[in-house]
Design a protein around this motif. Structure first.
Motif, PDB file in Angstrom:
ATOM      1  N   PRO C  69       0.813  -1.086   0.021  1.00  0.00           N
ATOM      2  CA  PRO C  69       0.212  -0.079  -0.093  1.00  0.00           C
ATOM      3  C   PRO C  69       0.886   1.292  -0.204  1.00  0.00           C
ATOM      4  O   PRO C  69       0.416   2.304  -0.159  1.00  0.00           O
ATOM      5  CB  PRO C  69      -1.075   0.055   1.303  1.00  0.00           C
ATOM      6  CG  PRO C  69      -0.110  -1.057   2.101  1.00  0.00           C
ATOM      7  CD  PRO C  69       0.783  -2.003   1.264  1.00  0.00           C
ATOM      8  N   LYS C  71       4.002   3.673  -1.230  1.00  0.00           N
ATOM      9  CA  LYS C  71       4.749   4.076  -2.527  1.00  0.00           C
ATOM     10  C   LYS C  71       5.858   4.755  -2.465  1.00  0.00           C
ATOM     11  O   LYS C  71       7.072   4.284  -2.828  1.00  0.00           O
ATOM     12  CB  LYS C  71       3.643   4.908  -3.407  1.00  0.00           C
ATOM     13  CG  LYS C  71       2.470   4.108  -3.876  1.00  0.00           C
ATOM     14  CD  LYS C  71       1.259   5.251  -4.526  1.00  0.00           C
ATOM     15  CE  LYS C  71       0.162   4.365  -4.650  1.00  0.00           C
ATOM     16  NZ  LYS C  71      -0.850   5.330  -5.171  1.00  0.00           N
ATOM     17  N   LEU C  72       5.769   6.105  -1.999  1.00  0.00           N
ATOM     18  CA  LEU C  72       7.093   6.956  -2.013  1.00  0.00           C
ATOM     19  C   LEU C  72       8.263   6.403  -1.037  1.00  0.00           C
ATOM     20  O   LEU C  72       9.407   6.474  -1.271  1.00  0.00           O
ATOM     21  CB  LEU C  72       6.865   8.488  -1.370  1.00  0.00           C
ATOM     22  CG  LEU C  72       5.633   9.119  -2.434  1.00  0.00           C
ATOM     23  CD1 LEU C  72       5.326  10.313  -2.027  1.00  0.00           C
ATOM     24  CD2 LEU C  72       6.161   9.203  -3.743  1.00  0.00           C
ATOM     25  N   GLN C  76      11.163   0.136  -4.462  1.00  0.00           N
ATOM     26  CA  GLN C  76      10.463  -0.170  -5.971  1.00  0.00           C
ATOM     27  C   GLN C  76      10.544   1.185  -6.435  1.00  0.00           C
ATOM     28  O   GLN C  76      10.721   1.125  -7.848  1.00  0.00           O
ATOM     29  CB  GLN C  76       9.222  -0.775  -5.973  1.00  0.00           C
ATOM     30  CG  GLN C  76       9.538  -2.230  -5.253  1.00  0.00           C
ATOM     31  CD  GLN C  76       8.234  -2.993  -5.357  1.00  0.00           C
ATOM     32  OE1 GLN C  76       6.983  -2.575  -5.302  1.00  0.00           O
ATOM     33  NE2 GLN C  76       8.226  -4.390  -5.432  1.00  0.00           N
ATOM     34  N   LEU C 220       3.636   3.278   6.396  1.00  0.00           N
ATOM     35  CA  LEU C 220       2.511   4.144   5.915  1.00  0.00           C
ATOM     36  C   LEU C 220       2.454   5.472   6.675  1.00  0.00           C
ATOM     37  O   LEU C 220       2.203   6.664   6.081  1.00  0.00           O
ATOM     38  CB  LEU C 220       1.401   3.402   5.810  1.00  0.00           C
ATOM     39  CG  LEU C 220       1.198   2.355   4.712  1.00  0.00           C
ATOM     40  CD1 LEU C 220      -0.114   1.544   5.201  1.00  0.00           C
ATOM     41  CD2 LEU C 220       0.673   3.348   3.647  1.00  0.00           C
ATOM     42  N   GLU C 223       4.952   7.344   5.018  1.00  0.00           N
ATOM     43  CA  GLU C 223       4.450   7.814   3.807  1.00  0.00           C
ATOM     44  C   GLU C 223       3.599   9.187   3.981  1.00  0.00           C
ATOM     45  O   GLU C 223       3.684   9.947   2.809  1.00  0.00           O
ATOM     46  CB  GLU C 223       3.512   6.772   3.148  1.00  0.00           C
ATOM     47  CG  GLU C 223       2.969   6.932   1.797  1.00  0.00           C
ATOM     48  CD  GLU C 223       3.850   6.602   0.737  1.00  0.00           C
ATOM     49  OE1 GLU C 223       5.015   5.701   0.966  1.00  0.00           O
ATOM     50  OE2 GLU C 223       3.737   6.868  -0.441  1.00  0.00           O
ATOM     51  N   TYR C 224       2.916   9.323   4.952  1.00  0.00           N
ATOM     52  CA  TYR C 224       2.484  10.630   5.310  1.00  0.00           C
ATOM     53  C   TYR C 224       3.426  11.947   5.123  1.00  0.00           C
ATOM     54  O   TYR C 224       3.059  12.707   4.548  1.00  0.00           O
ATOM     55  CB  TYR C 224       1.769  10.675   6.777  1.00  0.00           C
ATOM     56  CG  TYR C 224       0.315  10.288   6.834  1.00  0.00           C
ATOM     57  CD1 TYR C 224      -0.818  11.258   6.470  1.00  0.00           C
ATOM     58  CD2 TYR C 224       0.042   8.999   6.902  1.00  0.00           C
ATOM     59  CE1 TYR C 224      -1.968  10.830   6.805  1.00  0.00           C
ATOM     60  CE2 TYR C 224      -1.382   8.553   7.025  1.00  0.00           C
ATOM     61  CZ  TYR C 224      -2.488   9.463   6.936  1.00  0.00           C
ATOM     62  OH  TYR C 224      -3.848   9.136   7.126  1.00  0.00           O
ATOM     63  N   ALA C 227       4.470  12.071   1.351  1.00  0.00           N
ATOM     64  CA  ALA C 227       3.562  12.475   0.441  1.00  0.00           C
ATOM     65  C   ALA C 227       3.217  13.993   0.660  1.00  0.00           C
ATOM     66  O   ALA C 227       2.764  14.562  -0.186  1.00  0.00           O
ATOM     67  CB  ALA C 227       2.331  11.426   0.758  1.00  0.00           C
ATOM     68  N   LEU C 262      12.379  -3.231   2.688  1.00  0.00           N
ATOM     69  CA  LEU C 262      11.372  -2.709   1.937  1.00  0.00           C
ATOM     70  C   LEU C 262      11.401  -1.065   1.473  1.00  0.00           C
ATOM     71  O   LEU C 262      10.778  -0.640   0.560  1.00  0.00           O
ATOM     72  CB  LEU C 262      10.275  -2.774   2.485  1.00  0.00           C
ATOM     73  CG  LEU C 262       9.622  -4.315   3.069  1.00  0.00           C
ATOM     74  CD1 LEU C 262       8.463  -4.286   3.866  1.00  0.00           C
ATOM     75  CD2 LEU C 262       9.198  -4.958   1.706  1.00  0.00           C
TER      76      LEU C 262
END
Lengths: 343, 343, 343, 343
Positions: C69, C71-72, C76, C220, C223-224, C227, C262
């Motif tokens: 779930p 991304k940034l 990958q 995640l 990620e906040y 993002a 990861l």
């Protein structure tokens, strides 16, 4: 099974997986997405473990099971609920079984007085430990054969069928001779040698959930018994290990309800081990009754502060009698409602 | 033991506790605070369980143990570290033992090629399962006696002492005849009948920590072995059950270090079961080496994707060889430093 | 996403799911097995939550996500490792950052003497709490602004960049004025209002893992920050809540290694909170160094037994100096090996 | 507090501890056993943290608290149960409060139809999220102010008091203007800045238990509210994080019962988050009612499979109506019995 390929998986890797799925006895359906491919292994009768091992193949991210791993305990295989008959007392027939008695059999006087008291209060089966699993080798380990003899005697006198724990394959025969139902303790839930031996006895088995067993692992332990030929299994939720230390364990009533949803086997609750606190036994027993449990297992001792084991979580006769009275109303309320909901 | 009285405890209740402490064979020292009284039970040689049961006495809030419950495994009793000799290979002497091999013995070819490969890479003992504890009855259960014979044969050929799991008291004799060290699996850590039987063999025992066992419970399981007469015990941390599902278990290296601090027994790590992910086995092995573990247990298979059990967490020969090379430096660094720190 | 249908799902139910998958912006690929159907939602750019909600549709057994779930923060998306610059000190560049200092800033004398001692022993950044999250309202809550002023002053004098915790959006500006790096404590890891506010500052953030956060939830939370526009994030593993109470938390080094696998963000370990026991801080620090962590955060106090918070887990100056010396060798061993393994 | 000395502690170390206990404002009572000494710190009004820090003093093994750390929330301080008045609806007065509504406010139509349906079925308060704590930044974050306006409007129309979550100190004022009760979410249970701000509002607060919070930590979070001047606190058990993944969380009803035993505050259950499975919501609600909970919080949505958040665990109108009917009997059974047991 779904085999998820990595984003960068090559065609060669995907084709290798497809080939291995077919070798394992399944059909392979491939979905190629924008980011990654998915291989679904479809069919029954293949060799499941060969699919699981593909997690180690090149290009595979993970392997996700779809079907439940258990069969005979499942309601998909047998939708109608199982009723286990323990020497005349039914568990799972919509009544509410109450198994009560001391943690350990300590003496004739202790056992007989407890049997009399719990029967008078409404218990339907008697519990009492002969061989005790104790965390420390220096703790009381049970009276063994002497306890079994007392249990057989008190059963004759009281008429209550008797439940006692079996810890070793070597004790199975002698316990079968003396008791009506054999309990597999939480720490032995995945003692597979013991499960296999018990599967061959046909005796009613009370299978406690292990302190770190998921619902699936618990049902798979029961599957050992059914697959081995013994359908007379009652499950018992007795609390799981969590970070909360105010209670001895965390009594997981949702898993009790889920086990009854997934399986046709009766499921009861053990609030004594599940909470370790006398003041919580009555509320949790009421809760178990209201959500449709098939019964309870409760520790009762004539004088908890003198018990050789589990005294701090045992009820005395007055406490047990109060518990039984407090269950009357939720059970009446339960009646048709929960029976309907459960089936 | 400290017996904490409730705030409103009466003098009668406090006196009753004092009397019971003395009956149990201890001296009672009372401290009366502004809010509550505390009774300290002092002395040794009393009946500990009678103090614990006082939690059920009127006016008692709780009973808090002071002394550790284990004795023979404790460094207070035996400060110098134990060295376990497994048919000529020492574990716990400051060297770093590496037990490697397949989860299950599947065939002569699989076992012999693995033995050759792990020995060449530097392993000092060989593992291989003959009797397998499997969550589901439909999974591969091991080759049993055939596997034991292969293990004895490969030992002769390779010179590597052999470790295999024992699941039942009934198998103890035959496994003792074929293997050098007997492993008690995580799910049997509190199979006390098995522990008592193994205590009488004097064979080296590898005792895995149960997935929900505290360090104290683990050491008390070892205490069963020592109290029963078998001092040849190696502890193995293999991960505990937690909420984290990205790893198969949570490898608890701090508990490994703590077990080495509290006990004189050697302690090794099993990063295969501890993580369930091949990419994490090398980092966690390096970590275990750096903090002073006495060794590792690692699953190795010629072709993990075709393994009959635990393929997804097994290393192939190349992976194992890479692991062994990566350990060279932390172990050299470890050398005198950790040996000094540990003792 | 994979939508698994129940065994008895009707064609109408399957078609409804297919239609909903398309409405959500994905392609639907159906695999009909012998027992059940599987609908794979393929594509990117659709509305993920609409797929998740299908778990509530008739005939659906469950919905299983395939893609990660985040991304940034993912490797990958950005394979090369991130290096975070904290006022001239790099974290994540292959060096080993050591953040040391008192749990709470208590006085000028306490802070300045600690800064001097930890710098002399080799620490590269200074920690010190101004606003303290305390379980009880009756515990010391930190000196607040006075502490911030002392931190700014000690930074000038010592040259060590300063890390301090931010507990509220309202304090962000003043802390940015006084400190070089802002720590989000474990209990605020999912304080999303705070994360959003910090995302707008561009200041280096030290994001501790919550005591019950999975690796995915932790990433995640990071990620906040990314993002929202702040790429300067260092992750800190500080232990999770488990059933084991001998250690304050369970330091989950495998998750540290997994987070580095990861994500491209630097990851450090906090063995002080992670274990709560001074004797375990050095072994766990060595372990973290050996597995490739990017650094440590350690609590140091001139006189732990007089600390206003976390005294029992703090090292004194001698203990810290000993820790730093014990790291020299594993770090040297680590050198090329782990750097190579990590990238 | 009890300060347990190590076995080998010297007289000098023991005397140092005694001196420090006195400096901290307590009397010191020493018990010298055969193996170790125990120092009891007696009295009230001393500086508790100075005792805790003694765990770091030479010769000290550990420091064990005796007294509960919370005061104002305790039944020892206030034996009679608290009744919280939420704009005319009482929680904790022996009635059974049912808070129902959508996870998130999504639209006028969705909110108003739900309010109408849950009121008709018997709900006494309406829930609806305006600011949503979401694990991922890419998930729906709530309509914010627009949702608050809809909530105020639906309250006027339906007459149901409104509960909504507050995530940040900055939103407190505007939420106080629009809602009747402010919810502190599980992930903010130890957001102490938020708790302090809410303590000053006097508004009814619904304080959810954190997923890894012990009962003590939960009650101490409530203590922040009471100590800050706001006595209008309702506790909500919503499940803890454990290893069991079949249910979203493990609804810990024993802790609910224990919180009601230790504290005078009302306690309700949230079976929606607690189980994450619609089929378990009714059994767990019945269980909560039977054990004496003061109410429920349940997620209801007109069309769960189209919900923007938490669809999989939401009931539709028919499901909620069925739930409410199934509660009638256990609540009637509960009546005098549990009220009597609770007080």
């Amino acid at each position: 099974m779904i085999i998820n390929m990595h984003e960068g998986a090559t065609d060669q890797e995907i084709n290798h997986v497809i080939e291995r799925v077919r070798e394992a006895g399944y059909q392979a359906h491939v979905t190629r997405g924008t980011e990654r491919a998915i291989v679904a292994a479809v069919g029954s009768g293949g060799r499941r473990h060969e699919l699981e091992a593909l997690a180690a193949a090149a290009g595979v991210m993970d392997v996700v099971p779809i079907a439940q791993p258990f069969k005979l305990v499942s309601r998909q295989v047998k939708p109608q609920r199982t009723v286990v008959n323990v020497s005349g007392v039914s568990i799972g027939d919509g009544s509410f079984a109450v198994i009560a008695g001391p943690c350990s059999v300590e003496s004739r006087e202790q056992l007989f007085s407890t049997a009399k008291a719990v029967k008078a209060a409404g218990a339907t089966l008697l519990r009492g430990g002969a061989y005790k699993p104790r965390t420390s080798p220096y703790e009381f380990q049970g009276l063994g054969l002497e306890a079994l003899r007392l249990l057989r005697e008190v059963r004759e006198q009281s008429g209550l069928p008797v439940v006692t724990e079996v810890m070793s394959t070597e004790d199975v025969d002698v316990i079968c001779d003396h008791a009506d139902m054999l309990q597999v303790g939480a720490r032995n839930m995945q003692n597979f040698a013991l499960l296999r031996r018990l599967a061959s006895t046909k005796k009613p088995i009370l299978l406690k959930r292990g302190p770190s067993a998921s619902v699936k692992e618990w049902l798979l332990a029961a599957e050992y018994l059914l697959a081995g030929g013994n359908p007379n299994v009652v499950l018992c939720e007795r609390g799981i290990k969590t970070f909360e230390t105010e209670t001895r364990n965390t009594l997981d009533l949702a898993s009790l309800a889920l086990a009854r949803e997934l399986s046709h086997l009766p499921v009861i609750a053990d609030p004594s081990h599940g909470t370790g606190r006398p003041t919580l036994i009555t509320p949790m027993s009421r809760a178990a009754a209201a959500l449709g449990a098939d019964g309870l297992m409760v520790e009762v001792h004539p004088c908890p502060e003198r018990a050789l084991s589990d005294g701090p979580q045992s009820l005395d006769f007055t406490g047990f009698s109060h518990l039984m009275r407090s269950l009357a109303e939720p059970l009446r309320a339960n009646g048709t409602a929960s029976a309907a909901a459960a089936d």
